[in-house]
Design an enzyme around this catalytic site. Structure first.
Site, PDB file in Angstrom:
ATOM      1  N   TRP A 104     -43.497  -0.954 -35.320  1.00 16.73           N
ATOM      2  CA  TRP A 104     -42.616  -0.838 -34.155  1.00 16.73           C
ATOM      3  C   TRP A 104     -43.212  -1.514 -32.927  1.00 16.73           C
ATOM      4  O   TRP A 104     -42.488  -2.174 -32.162  1.00 16.73           O
ATOM      5  CB  TRP A 104     -42.290   0.633 -33.892  1.00 16.73           C
ATOM      6  N   ASP A 188     -43.513   3.677 -25.691  1.00 13.90           N
ATOM      7  CA  ASP A 188     -42.452   4.026 -26.631  1.00 13.90           C
ATOM      8  C   ASP A 188     -42.898   5.295 -27.343  1.00 13.90           C
ATOM      9  O   ASP A 188     -43.786   5.269 -28.194  1.00 13.90           O
ATOM     10  CB  ASP A 188     -42.240   2.888 -27.634  1.00 13.90           C
ATOM     11  N   LYS A 212     -35.044  11.518 -33.459  1.00 15.11           N
ATOM     12  CA  LYS A 212     -36.181  12.128 -34.140  1.00 15.11           C
ATOM     13  C   LYS A 212     -36.240  13.622 -33.818  1.00 15.11           C
ATOM     14  O   LYS A 212     -36.089  14.463 -34.687  1.00 15.11           O
ATOM     15  CB  LYS A 212     -37.487  11.468 -33.704  1.00 15.11           C
TER      16      LYS A 212
END
Length: 376
Positions: A104, A188, A212
């Site tokens: 990511w 992030d 999430k």
């Protein structure tokens, strides 16, 4: 019918109490005669929902008043572009540095290169030896003292929990100690957002996809210090200019209204559990239980360096990879869902987010023990 144990990395399991309340309010929210999905985002009912969601989120994370909180669209992937379009010219150099610790952060880095002079401050993209143990690429985190941060950079970006690789770190450095006192930290935090306390004041901006721990897919939370607003590049669409979205309290354009409502319900559920500090203790118990089992057997293995193992995303491999398909098929039959690892790394992955109770982890371990007895 009993619900299965859902170990999906995202969209992930939601608290059952939240789902039940949403079902109860589906056709008529608090006597309004409307579903939340039918409300105008300018109407008083939805404004109340959005304001409460923001207020509860501020309470959960102790977010200072000098930070704006907005709910945006596009997921964390869109923020890979929105962040540099808003911040890369903070100091007039159009430069930023990125710490790469997995898939990511690599994606974030690649996207940001479209908007200025973007370089790698540190990366774990090669094998290393830590404490006498060889670690493969993307299973460890470079120490902050080894980061190369340019003092002229507008910001340093990091992903504090890599969903795919299962790497988590929360010891965010003071950039002044790295020779960049005016450089902002951008984080992030998608895959462990709301799973543990975070010192928001350590960063200039934190963003997180909701799917999430915070709600369903479709909402991205952005927490940004207000003095960083107003520096967007000319190419930045007006709907993605943080200054516009903060000023409009998330309603510069039509926001993801139902997703914000669901996020608000999750926040209220978290408050009822005792807040983020309480849910952290539950998450520690779940992670310790699973890692303890993995460390006690040679049939399964977790590849991540122990000091940066994620509490949320636990990848593991079988000693004999030819058994992977049988393991997954048996897990499905046992009501253990979404355990297949990401296609880029293979193996298995158990995502044990806030809403998955410890009974789910116990059920997983029980199945893993039985599978090992039959195939070990």
């Amino acid at each position: 019918m009993a619900r299965p144990w859902n170990f999906s990395a995202g969209p992930s399991v939601l608290p059952e109490a939240v789902l039940k309340r949403a079902a109860e309010e589906m056709l008529d929210w608090h006597g309004s005669g409307m579903s939340v999905m039918e409300m105008s985002h300018r109407g008083k009912q939805f404004i109340q929902i959005c304001d409460e969601a923001e207020a509860d989120l501020r309470t959960l994370l102790s977010i200072p008043e000098e930070y704006g909180v907005v709910f945006m669209q596009g997921g964390a992937t869109a923020e890979n572009a929105i962040v540099p379009m808003n911040l890369i010219n903070l100091r007039g150099t159009k430069s930023a540095d990125y710490v790469l610790t997995g898939q990511w952060s690599r994606k974030s880095f690649k996207e940001a290169q479209r908007y200025g002079d973007v370089q790698v401050a540190a990366a774990s993209d090669s094998a290393t030896v830590l404490g006498g143990v060889e670690q493969a690429a993307w299973t460890w985190v470079p120490q902050a003292r080894d980061w190369h941060v340019r003092p002229e950079s507008a910001y340093v970006h990091l992903c504090s929990n890599e969903t795919i690789g299962g790497v988590e770190f929360v010891d965010w450095p003071e950039l002044a100690s790295l020779g960049a006192p005016d450089t902002e930290l951008v984080v992030d935090a998608s895959s462990h957002f709301l799973s543990r306390p975070m010192d928001v004041s350590r960063a200039g901006l934190i963003y997180a996809g909701a799917q999430k721990n915070a709600g369903p897919a479709g909402v991205t939370v952005v927490i940004v210090r207000k003095d960083l607003l107003g520096h967007a590049l000319p190419i930045c669409p007006s709907a993605f200019d943080y200054a516009n979205v903060v000023e409009a309290r998330s309603s510069f354009n039509t926001p993801p209204t139902y997703g914000i409502y669901m996020l608000g319900l999750v926040c209220k559920w978290l408050l009822a559990q005792g807040g983020v500090a309480a849910i952290e203790q539950a998450n520690i118990a779940k992670a310790d239980l699973l890692y303890s089992y993995l460390d006690g057997t040679s049939f399964y293995r977790n590849p991540v360096e122990k000091s940066v193992r994620s509490r949320m995303n636990v990848p593991f491999v079988l000693r004999d990879a030819s058994l992977d398909a049988a393991f997954l098929a048996g897990a499905q039959e046992a009501g253990l869902m979404q355990l297949k690892g990401h296609k880029s790394v293979g193996g298995m992955r158990a995502s044990i987010y806030n809403a998955l109770p410890i009974e789910g982890v116990r059920a997983l371990i029980s199945y893993m023990q039985e599978f090992e007895r039959r195939h070990g």
